[in-house]
Write a protein that holds these residues in place. Structure first.
Motif, mmCIF file in Angstrom:
data_model
loop_
_atom_site.group_PDB
_atom_site.id
_atom_site.type_symbol
_atom_site.label_atom_id
_atom_site.label_comp_id
_atom_site.label_asym_id
_atom_site.label_seq_id
_atom_site.Cartn_x
_atom_site.Cartn_y
_atom_site.Cartn_z
ATOM 1 N N ALA A 169 -10.260 -10.178 -19.808
ATOM 2 C CA ALA A 169 -8.924 -10.754 -19.681
ATOM 3 C C ALA A 169 -9.023 -12.247 -19.940
ATOM 4 C CB ALA A 169 -8.363 -10.500 -18.289
ATOM 5 N N SER A 170 -8.075 -12.791 -20.715
ATOM 6 C CA SER A 170 -8.144 -14.196 -21.129
ATOM 7 C C SER A 170 -6.807 -14.896 -20.964
ATOM 8 C CB SER A 170 -8.537 -14.300 -22.609
ATOM 9 O OG SER A 170 -9.733 -13.648 -22.876
ATOM 10 N N LEU A 171 -6.893 -16.199 -20.829
ATOM 11 C CA LEU A 171 -5.743 -17.088 -20.873
ATOM 12 C C LEU A 171 -6.051 -18.117 -21.948
ATOM 13 C CD1 LEU A 171 -3.049 -18.142 -19.744
ATOM 14 C CD2 LEU A 171 -4.375 -19.446 -18.090
ATOM 15 N N ARG A 172 -5.176 -18.219 -22.957
ATOM 16 C CA ARG A 172 -5.404 -19.131 -24.074
ATOM 17 C C ARG A 172 -4.200 -20.039 -24.250
ATOM 18 N NH1 ARG A 172 -9.855 -17.969 -26.657
ATOM 19 N NH2 ARG A 172 -10.656 -15.884 -26.533
ATOM 20 N N GLY A 173 -4.464 -21.240 -24.718
ATOM 21 C CA GLY A 173 -3.379 -22.168 -24.967
ATOM 22 C C GLY A 173 -3.766 -23.225 -25.971
ATOM 23 N N SER A 174 -2.743 -23.883 -26.524
ATOM 24 C CA SER A 174 -2.941 -24.934 -27.503
ATOM 25 C C SER A 174 -2.157 -26.168 -27.079
ATOM 26 C CB SER A 174 -2.486 -24.462 -28.881
ATOM 27 O OG SER A 174 -2.673 -25.474 -29.825
#
Length: 177
Positions: A91-96
């Motif tokens: 499970a991941s949380l990604r952002g830019s």
């Protein structure tokens, strides 16, 4: 019907919000890394080849959560007795936070499988079990369909021969579909 099957069916049926049309909901990641595990006096590991299938859900224009499954083989360059096989959910949380096509991400891994560990006496033993872990990544994504990712992480190893972390770092190619 098992919880895993019900979860998979729900993941497939959940809609993608309209504002995320450019982001493909599914991706396939494949890559290689260098893994090291075991005590400093007798480390094992080596080349790690991994693949993952991931489903993404946007949280906003610049952030999303991801869930999926991954498989990894550790140490194929060291002979069959040194091969470790791992697989499980991620499970991941990604952002830019930038305008550039760079993303940062953090992931939690719930891996199960077999890992080779060398005892204090120099004997190789394969342990099967659960190995939870975490990783961080920096992803360059010039288009919604392709990306390159630098990642590194650690697993918690708890065996009779070794208790401690196992680390890895490597490069992945990500293709969205």
């Amino acid at each position: 019907m098992s919880v895993a099957r019900i979860s998979l069916v729900l993941l497939l049926l959940l809609p993608i919000p309209a504002h995320a049309e450019a982001l493909s909901p599914w991706s396939l990641s494949a890559g290689s890394a260098w893994a090291r595990l075991g005590p400093a006096a007798h480390p094992t590991g080596g080349l790690m080849i991994a693949a993952a299938v991931i489903r993404a859900w946007p949280l906003s224009e610049r952030a999303r959560i991801e869930a999926g499954g991954e498989l990894a083989m550790v140490g194929p360059d060291g002979g069959t007795r040194w091969i470790g096989l791992l697989g499980g959910p991620v499970a991941s949380l990604r952002g830019s936070p930038w305008a550039a096509p760079l993303e940062v991400g953090v992931s939690l891994h719930g891996l199960f499988g077999r890992l080779p560990v060398i005892t204090a006496w120099g004997l190789p033993i394969n342990y099967s079990g659960a190995y939870p872990g975490a990783s961080a990544a920096l992803r360059y994504q010039p288009s919604p369909r392709a990306a390159l990712e630098l990642s590194g992480g650690a697993l918690a190893i708890n065996t009779l021969a070794y208790i401690g972390p196992a680390g890895w770092g490597g490069l992945n190619a990500v293709l969205a579909f």
